[in-house]
Every structure is written in C-alpha cells, then in structure tokens.
Scaffold this motif. Structure first.
Motif, mmCIF file in Angstrom:
data_model
loop_
_atom_site.group_PDB
_atom_site.id
_atom_site.type_symbol
_atom_site.label_atom_id
_atom_site.label_comp_id
_atom_site.label_asym_id
_atom_site.label_seq_id
_atom_site.Cartn_x
_atom_site.Cartn_y
_atom_site.Cartn_z
ATOM 1 N N HIS A 182 -13.142 -65.063 15.675
ATOM 2 C CA HIS A 182 -11.963 -65.619 14.994
ATOM 3 C C HIS A 182 -11.372 -64.608 14.011
ATOM 4 C CE1 HIS A 182 -9.474 -69.055 13.795
ATOM 5 N NE2 HIS A 182 -9.631 -68.661 12.541
ATOM 6 N N GLN A 183 -12.214 -63.950 13.249
ATOM 7 C CA GLN A 183 -11.739 -62.968 12.267
ATOM 8 C C GLN A 183 -11.151 -61.735 12.949
ATOM 9 O OE1 GLN A 183 -15.238 -62.456 9.844
ATOM 10 N NE2 GLN A 183 -14.651 -64.109 8.457
ATOM 11 N N LEU A 184 -11.854 -61.199 13.933
ATOM 12 C CA LEU A 184 -11.364 -60.008 14.637
ATOM 13 C C LEU A 184 -10.059 -60.302 15.369
ATOM 14 C CD1 LEU A 184 -11.671 -57.092 15.648
ATOM 15 C CD2 LEU A 184 -13.076 -57.999 17.515
ATOM 16 N N ASN A 185 -10.023 -61.399 16.104
ATOM 17 C CA ASN A 185 -8.821 -61.755 16.850
ATOM 18 C C ASN A 185 -7.656 -62.038 15.905
ATOM 19 O OD1 ASN A 185 -7.615 -62.352 19.516
ATOM 20 N ND2 ASN A 185 -7.389 -64.400 18.643
ATOM 21 N N GLY A 186 -7.936 -62.618 14.744
ATOM 22 C CA GLY A 186 -6.874 -62.850 13.759
ATOM 23 C C GLY A 186 -6.247 -61.544 13.298
ATOM 24 N N ASN A 187 -7.078 -60.539 13.095
ATOM 25 C CA ASN A 187 -6.551 -59.225 12.697
ATOM 26 C C ASN A 187 -5.720 -58.606 13.822
ATOM 27 O OD1 ASN A 187 -7.746 -59.351 10.160
ATOM 28 N ND2 ASN A 187 -9.626 -58.383 10.863
ATOM 29 N N ILE A 188 -6.203 -58.738 15.043
ATOM 30 C CA ILE A 188 -5.456 -58.210 16.195
ATOM 31 C C ILE A 188 -4.120 -58.933 16.327
ATOM 32 C CG2 ILE A 188 -5.440 -58.058 18.722
ATOM 33 C CD1 ILE A 188 -8.538 -57.633 18.503
ATOM 34 N N LEU A 189 -4.144 -60.259 16.156
ATOM 35 C CA LEU A 189 -2.909 -61.039 16.246
ATOM 36 C C LEU A 189 -1.885 -60.589 15.211
ATOM 37 C CD1 LEU A 189 -3.888 -64.742 16.969
ATOM 38 C CD2 LEU A 189 -2.224 -63.351 18.180
ATOM 39 N N ALA A 190 -2.326 -60.279 14.016
ATOM 40 C CA ALA A 190 -1.403 -59.820 12.974
ATOM 41 C C ALA A 190 -0.672 -58.549 13.420
ATOM 42 C CB ALA A 190 -2.148 -59.585 11.664
ATOM 43 N N VAL A 191 -1.392 -57.640 14.054
ATOM 44 C CA VAL A 191 -0.781 -56.396 14.551
ATOM 45 C C VAL A 191 0.176 -56.690 15.704
ATOM 46 C CG1 VAL A 191 -1.272 -54.168 15.650
ATOM 47 C CG2 VAL A 191 -2.709 -54.978 13.766
ATOM 48 N N VAL A 192 -0.224 -57.567 16.610
ATOM 49 C CA VAL A 192 0.623 -57.929 17.752
ATOM 50 C C VAL A 192 1.927 -58.564 17.257
ATOM 51 C CG1 VAL A 192 0.823 -59.487 19.755
ATOM 52 C CG2 VAL A 192 -1.262 -58.149 19.400
ATOM 53 N N VAL A 193 1.827 -59.440 16.276
ATOM 54 C CA VAL A 193 3.022 -60.119 15.755
ATOM 55 C C VAL A 193 3.930 -59.137 15.013
ATOM 56 C CG1 VAL A 193 3.796 -61.863 14.103
ATOM 57 C CG2 VAL A 193 1.996 -62.402 15.745
ATOM 58 N N LEU A 194 3.354 -58.190 14.311
ATOM 59 C CA LEU A 194 4.164 -57.157 13.666
ATOM 60 C C LEU A 194 4.899 -56.332 14.730
ATOM 61 C CD1 LEU A 194 5.093 -55.762 11.093
ATOM 62 C CD2 LEU A 194 3.026 -54.362 11.190
ATOM 63 N N ALA A 195 4.204 -55.996 15.807
ATOM 64 C CA ALA A 195 4.840 -55.265 16.915
ATOM 65 C C ALA A 195 5.954 -56.100 17.542
ATOM 66 C CB ALA A 195 3.803 -54.879 17.968
ATOM 67 N N LEU A 196 5.733 -57.410 17.691
ATOM 68 C CA LEU A 196 6.767 -58.294 18.226
ATOM 69 C C LEU A 196 8.013 -58.252 17.352
ATOM 70 C CD1 LEU A 196 7.705 -60.561 20.197
ATOM 71 C CD2 LEU A 196 6.623 -62.192 18.615
ATOM 72 N N LEU A 197 7.816 -58.294 16.055
ATOM 73 C CA LEU A 197 8.955 -58.249 15.140
ATOM 74 C C LEU A 197 9.720 -56.937 15.289
ATOM 75 C CD1 LEU A 197 10.532 -59.661 12.874
ATOM 76 C CD2 LEU A 197 8.959 -58.568 11.250
ATOM 77 N N VAL A 198 9.028 -55.830 15.360
ATOM 78 C CA VAL A 198 9.678 -54.520 15.517
ATOM 79 C C VAL A 198 10.426 -54.451 16.850
ATOM 80 C CG1 VAL A 198 9.279 -52.035 15.784
ATOM 81 C CG2 VAL A 198 8.096 -53.308 13.974
ATOM 82 N N VAL A 199 9.762 -54.860 17.926
ATOM 83 C CA VAL A 199 10.369 -54.809 19.264
ATOM 84 C C VAL A 199 11.591 -55.722 19.343
ATOM 85 C CG1 VAL A 199 9.968 -55.428 21.699
ATOM 86 C CG2 VAL A 199 8.307 -54.039 20.465
ATOM 87 N N SER A 200 11.583 -56.808 18.583
ATOM 88 C CA SER A 200 12.698 -57.758 18.640
ATOM 89 C C SER A 200 14.033 -57.119 18.267
ATOM 90 C CB SER A 200 12.427 -58.955 17.727
ATOM 91 O OG SER A 200 12.592 -58.639 16.358
#
Length: 137
Positions: free
Chosen positions: A52-70
C-alpha cells in the motif's frame, strides 16, 4: 500524447484497485498476526501495508506525469480532469497523514480513493473517445 494520457489515467485507476487490495490484505494479516501473538506496535509492518505504501508513492508519480502530459494531449477537458485527479491525490496524502492522529479520517481516505479511481477512469474514457486531430496537408 493522447495515448500516453490514456495509459497514465488507466494506470491511476488500476493503481487504486491495487491500493484497495493491499489495504485489505493488510487488515487481514494484522488480524492474523495479532491472533498469533505477534507484537503489534509502531514498528509493526506486513506485506499488505508495504505494498500500500509503495504503490501509493508510485501512484503519486503517475498522477504527476498525468498532469504534465495533460498539457500536451488533445483530450476534451483533459487538463481539468488531470488537475482534479492531482488535487484528490494531494487530499489523499493529507488524509493519510492526518488519519494517524485521527483514525476516523481513514473513512474519508477510502472514499477519496474511490473518487480518484472514478475521475481517472473518466479521464481515460475521454482520451479514448476524443476525436483524432485533423491534419492538414
């Protein structure tokens, strides 16, 4: 870029599913360990909690990338949806931190996670349904 947006949005939604599964595993492992006499204190951790902790950190990076790509993807309301997902993730992190002192906030943490999955899924659908860019020439 629309394809990258779609993949990142889908990864976000799938990441939330992994979060739900991991925290479920955490709860059942905690219960089992406590029944078996394992000391559950501030140093206690189990596989579900770690995932849960590791995946949460990965998700934060993925969502930041989504925002940039948007900003580069031609998706209807793409920036707005990515910003909402990003805002919900910021709220999710705040709720996780605050729930340590006020466990009842864990309820909002769970509900907000579902909102993240819903908005991310909507963003992925928008990217899938977006008309192709007209090319001249």
């Amino acid at each position: 870029m629309r394809a990258a947006y779609r993949v990142l949005a889908l990864l976000t939604a799938v990441g939330v599913v992994i979060q739900v599964a991991a925290i479920g595993l955490d709860g059942f492992m905690l219960n089992s360990d406590a029944r078996d006499g394992v000391t559950v204190d501030s140093s206690y951790s189990n596989l579900g909690q770690s995932i849960h902790q590791l995946n949460g950190n990965i998700l934060a990076v993925v969502v930041l990338a989504l925002l940039v790509v948007s900003f580069f993807a031609d998706v209807p309301s793409g920036r707005k949806l990515a910003a909402v997902v990003f805002g919900l993730v910021v709220l999710q992190i705040a709720l996780a931190v605050l729930a340590s002192g006020a466990p009842v906030l864990g309820i909002l943490h769970g509900i907000n996670g579902l909102a993240i999955a819903g908005v991310a899924s909507m963003a992925a659908r928008r990217a899938s349904n977006a008309p192709a860019l007209a090319t001249s020439g």
